[in-house]
Motif scaffolding. Sequence first.
Motif, short mmCIF file in Angstrom:
data_model
loop_
_atom_site.label_atom_id
_atom_site.label_comp_id
_atom_site.label_asym_id
_atom_site.label_seq_id
_atom_site.Cartn_x
_atom_site.Cartn_y
_atom_site.Cartn_z
N HIS A 1 -18.19 -4.08 12.55
CA HIS A 1 -19.07 -3.40 13.49
C HIS A 1 -19.71 -4.50 14.34
O HIS A 1 -19.98 -5.58 13.85
CB HIS A 1 -20.14 -2.60 12.74
N LEU A 2 -19.93 -4.23 15.60
CA LEU A 2 -20.51 -5.20 16.54
C LEU A 2 -19.58 -6.41 16.71
O LEU A 2 -20.03 -7.54 16.89
CB LEU A 2 -21.91 -5.63 16.10
N PHE A 3 -18.29 -6.16 16.73
CA PHE A 3 -17.28 -7.22 16.78
C PHE A 3 -17.24 -7.98 18.09
O PHE A 3 -16.67 -9.07 18.17
CB PHE A 3 -15.88 -6.64 16.49
N ALA A 4 -17.85 -7.46 19.15
CA ALA A 4 -17.82 -8.12 20.45
C ALA A 4 -19.07 -8.97 20.71
O ALA A 4 -19.23 -9.51 21.79
CB ALA A 4 -17.64 -7.09 21.56
N ASP A 5 -19.94 -9.08 19.72
CA ASP A 5 -21.15 -9.90 19.84
C ASP A 5 -20.85 -11.28 19.25
O ASP A 5 -20.78 -11.45 18.04
CB ASP A 5 -22.31 -9.24 19.10
N SER A 6 -20.68 -12.26 20.13
CA SER A 6 -20.26 -13.59 19.71
C SER A 6 -21.31 -14.33 18.89
O SER A 6 -21.01 -15.38 18.31
CB SER A 6 -19.89 -14.43 20.93
N SER A 7 -22.52 -13.81 18.79
CA SER A 7 -23.56 -14.48 18.01
C SER A 7 -23.66 -13.95 16.58
O SER A 7 -24.48 -14.44 15.80
CB SER A 7 -24.92 -14.35 18.71
N LEU A 8 -22.83 -12.99 16.22
CA LEU A 8 -22.88 -12.40 14.88
C LEU A 8 -21.66 -12.77 14.06
O LEU A 8 -20.59 -13.06 14.60
CB LEU A 8 -22.99 -10.87 14.99
N ALA A 9 -21.79 -12.70 12.74
CA ALA A 9 -20.69 -13.01 11.83
C ALA A 9 -19.52 -12.03 12.01
O ALA A 9 -18.38 -12.38 11.72
CB ALA A 9 -21.17 -12.99 10.39
#
Length: 189
Positions: A160-168
């Motif tokens: 989930h939230l795979f397009a947020d480059s700041s998250l794991a």
Amino acid sequence: MAEVLLYHHIQGLTDGVRAFADDLRQAGHIVHTPDLFDGRTFASIEEGFGFARAKGLDAIRECGVAAADDLGPELVYAGFSFGVTIAQLLAQTRPGARGALFIDSCLPVTEFGEAWPVGVPVQIHGKEGDEFFDEDLPAAHELVGATAAAELFAYPGDQHLFADSSLAAYDPEASRLLMERVRAFLASV
């Protein structure tokens, strides 16, 4: 060139959401990124939901809607996960919407009216095995079935939230493909 109003996810206006917006700006688009959490970001979805519940989900959505008030009507409304709830509301109810981009989420069209507005194209993106997106897949399929102006893109994986480059959860390959599709979409509206 399109003008985009991009709403962040439940972890806040992270560096990854800002980077996504900057990529669109580099492609020549105007992108607004209202911060609905007053500068706060959260390390987990659970922490973000805790903050949002304490602040009031409806109050946050009202702030999101108000962010559109000072902008012109011909916007592309976009959101990541929680931000989709605001983007979809505006795309369905504000006259003049040029399009909608839903990443990691999609609500039933009936949440905000009887039908998807005629002439408003929409792209929906999510991971095939994402437990949150899986809950929204029936609504996404219904929207795609209701209008020829809707596209659904499911990517392999479960982040989930795979397009947020700041998250794991970031998936560079899926994000690259998503950005390619989003840029093509924005060039067409």
